[in-house]
Scaffold this active site. Structure first.
Site, PDB file in Angstrom:
ATOM      1  N   HIS A 188      48.112  39.361  42.222  1.00  0.00           N
ATOM      2  CA  HIS A 188      48.208  39.549  43.937  1.00  0.00           C
ATOM      3  C   HIS A 188      50.195  39.815  43.455  1.00  0.00           C
ATOM      4  CE1 HIS A 188      51.538  35.939  41.835  1.00  0.00           C
ATOM      5  NE2 HIS A 188      51.303  36.595  43.112  1.00  0.00           N
ATOM      6  N   ARG A 290      32.352  41.538  51.714  1.00  0.00           N
ATOM      7  CA  ARG A 290      32.846  40.607  50.879  1.00  0.00           C
ATOM      8  C   ARG A 290      32.023  39.206  51.241  1.00  0.00           C
ATOM      9  NH1 ARG A 290      38.215  42.517  49.579  1.00  0.00           N
ATOM     10  NH2 ARG A 290      37.770  43.757  47.247  1.00  0.00           N
ATOM     11  N   ARG A 449      39.390  40.355  32.947  1.00  0.00           N
ATOM     12  CA  ARG A 449      40.549  40.898  33.601  1.00  0.00           C
ATOM     13  C   ARG A 449      41.351  40.844  34.086  1.00  0.00           C
ATOM     14  NH1 ARG A 449      38.117  40.702  39.577  1.00  0.00           N
ATOM     15  NH2 ARG A 449      36.497  39.866  39.635  1.00  0.00           N
ATOM     16  N   CYS A 486      33.789  50.911  44.796  1.00  0.00           N
ATOM     17  CA  CYS A 486      34.299  50.436  45.273  1.00  0.00           C
ATOM     18  C   CYS A 486      35.027  48.707  44.894  1.00  0.00           C
ATOM     19  CB  CYS A 486      33.051  48.954  46.079  1.00  0.00           C
ATOM     20  SG  CYS A 486      32.115  47.960  45.361  1.00  0.00           S
TER      21      CYS A 486
END
EC number: 2.7.3.9
Length: 554
Positions: A188, A290, A449, A486
């Site tokens: 974030h 999404r 990740r 994307c």
């Protein structure tokens, strides 16, 4: 004399030059083995609950004053601070004799351990939990909240890690860049830095060698922090960066290379509101809808009609333009309550994406019915639909057949290396590819990740990842089928040039990232992109690849 440098992973490009300012440390609760008297425990529970609610209310207040992603992040943290699970756990410890401070620490530790075991997005939220812990302890001790200082002149904010409350309320006029020791490219911190438009570097392992107040130059593209640089050189770089930012603010699109070659830039959206916002930008359509993000709190599966209404809002925001819908990418770090998620040791490699059809009979069929209905209701003649986490040709064949039965254009996400290794076989079954660089990178490099310790491995500049993208794009060119990107990589202006050079036909990203990518693409030709891309994929590591691209493309 050689300048001292610290290296990390650059996640938001640009230059910043200012003194380093470190976040305020958390307060440790007083060490005590004495138990709270039984008669005093109810009052101690109330004291704890009042402190937790005060902290949660501050998050809510900041959320109402923030905008965009910051509002969502702060709102989610307020909900976490009020979570009944950890409040109940802490209250139980207090009723057992622990002080409110010690109970806060121990209860949060329990949940941090649980979240770390789950991994993925849940592991990422341990930073939020620890931040809540530190703020509640400070409130209980009557001390100022830990976190970001309030500078009166510009600084570069340095931290071991940053919680949502730290980043969401930042003033870009004073905080010129963010640098953290931990964190990853999709954290974030990176997302909000991108929204604020300030350079950001994460995973700078030697950051603690930078002392408070020393002037530093931050290069958010290469991930290099220069300690006490030459002031004139630093000022010159920042001035040029400011000129570039002015150019980005003025850019109106559409995107094209310096030789006139058009490049399709699309937006990533999660609902109708985001699509409507994107429709007012330079986005030429939606490259990634999404759908799972519409249902993260849905306890029961929405009906086909309800789903069609939700999907129709996105189609309606871009009438006559390309909209690519991704079927539910639920599982792992995005559990959807109504889906039957198995209890797995390693959910990132488990039942997620298209595999949900194995444990949820008819789930994907009903979603495709809803997408087809939404397309018909909104007069969409060519609705593109792609499935996530496809790993076998049989899966691609079966999904394509279901799409064509409903007059939908079938495609798949390229996230599993199996697809990138044998792309021709998959492209025989579907009409397009869209590369999800976040997952493709983590699966190629065998690195979570969400792990800040592995940020150098989960960098999409890794040559192995670029080679797989090159292989996939080449197959698309040979077979005359589009191959887009994307993932977060598409929002990196420099990497966007390399992706076009590798043969990618469209780039989809967060709406606010589009102008910076458009400006960078306008400065290079297709020949340049291709030549540099061929050299970059031959690099030894991600750092060399990025620095070579920066040198050759400026």
């Amino acid at each position: 004399m050689e300048k001292k440098t610290v290296r990390g992973t650059g996640v938001v490009g640009g230059y910043a030059y200012a003194p380093a300012a470190w976040t305020r440390p958390a307060h440790l609760p007083p060490a005590s083995t004495a138990l709270i008297a039984e008669d005093d425990r109810p009052a101690e529970v109330e004291r704890f609950k009042a402190a937790a609610e005060t902290v949660a209310a501050r998050f809510t207040e900041r959320a109402s004053a923030a905008t965009g992603v910051a509002t969502e992040v702060l709102g989610a943290t307020a909900a976490l601070a009020r979570d009944r699970g950890w409040i109940r756990a802490a209250s139980k410890l207090i009723n057992g004799g622990e002080s409110a401070e010690q109970a806060t620490v121990k209860a949060i530790a329990q949940f941090v351990a649980q979240f770390e075991k789950v991994g993925g997005l849940m592991a990422e939220r341990t930073t939020d939990l620890k931040d809540i812990r530190d703020r509640v302890v400070a409130e209980l001790m009557g001390l100022p909240e830990p976190g970001v200082p309030q500078p009166t002149s510009p600084v570069v904010l340095c931290a071991l890690d940053l919680a949502p409350a730290d980043t969401a309320g930042l003033d870009p006029a004073m905080i010129k860049a963010l640098v953290t020791k931990f964190g990853g490219p999709t954290s974030h911190t990176a997302i909000i830095a991108r929204q604020l438009g300030i350079p950001c570097i994460v995973a700078a392992s030697d950051l603690e060698s930078v002392v408070e107040g020393v002037p530093i130059l931050v290069d958010g593209t290469t991930g290099i922090i220069t300690v006490e640089p030459d002031p004139a050189e630093a000022d010159d770089l920042v001035k040029k960066d400011e000129e570039l930012r002015a150019e980005i603010r003025a850019w109106s699109g559409p995107a094209a290379l310096a030789d006139g070659t058009p490049v399709q830039l699309l937006a990533n959206v999660q609902d109708g509101a985001a699509a409507r916002k994107a429709s007012g930008s330079q986005a030429e359509g939606v490259g990634l809808f999404r759908t799972e993000l519409c249902f993260l709190t849905a306890q029961t599966e929405p009906s086909v009609n309800e789903q069609a209404r939700i999907y129709g809002e996105v189609f309606g925001a871009f009438p006559g333009k390309k909209v690519v819908v991704r079927t539910l990418d639920a599982g792992s770090d995005k559990p959807v309550p109504f889906a039957n998620h198995e209890d797995e040791e390693n959910p990132a490699l488990g039942v997620r994406g298209i595999r949900l059809g194995w444990t949820n009979k008819g789930l994907i069929d009903r979603q495709l019915d809803a997408i087809a209905q939404a397309a018909e209701d909104n007069g969409v003649k060519d609705a593109w639909v792609m499935a996530p986490m496809v790993a076998t040709v049989d899966e691609a064949f079966e999904f394509a057949a279901k799409c064509r039965e409903r007059d939908l254009t079938p495609g798949i996400m390229v996230e599993v290396p199996a697809v990138a290794i044998m792309p021709h076989a998959f492209l025989k079954e579907v009409d397009f590819f869209s590369i999800g660089t976040n997952d493709l990178t983590q699966y190629t490099m065998a690195a979570d990740r969400m792990s800040s310790n592995l940020a150098t491995l989960t960098d999409p500049w890794q040559p192995a990842v670029l080679r797989l993208i090159q292989n996939t794009a080449a197959a698309g060119q040979e077979m005359g089928k589009p191959v887009g990107v994307c993932g977060e990589a598409a929002a990196d202006p420099l990497l966007a040039c390399i992706l076009i050079g590798l043969g990618i036909t469209s780039l989809s990203m967060a709406t606010n990232a589009i102008p910076a990518v458009g400006v960078q693409l306008s400065k290079v030709t297709l020949e340049q992109c291709t030549e540099v891309a061929d050299k970059v994929v031959a690099s030894r590591n991600a750092r060399d690849a990025k620095e070579l691209a920066a040198e050759l493309l400026g």
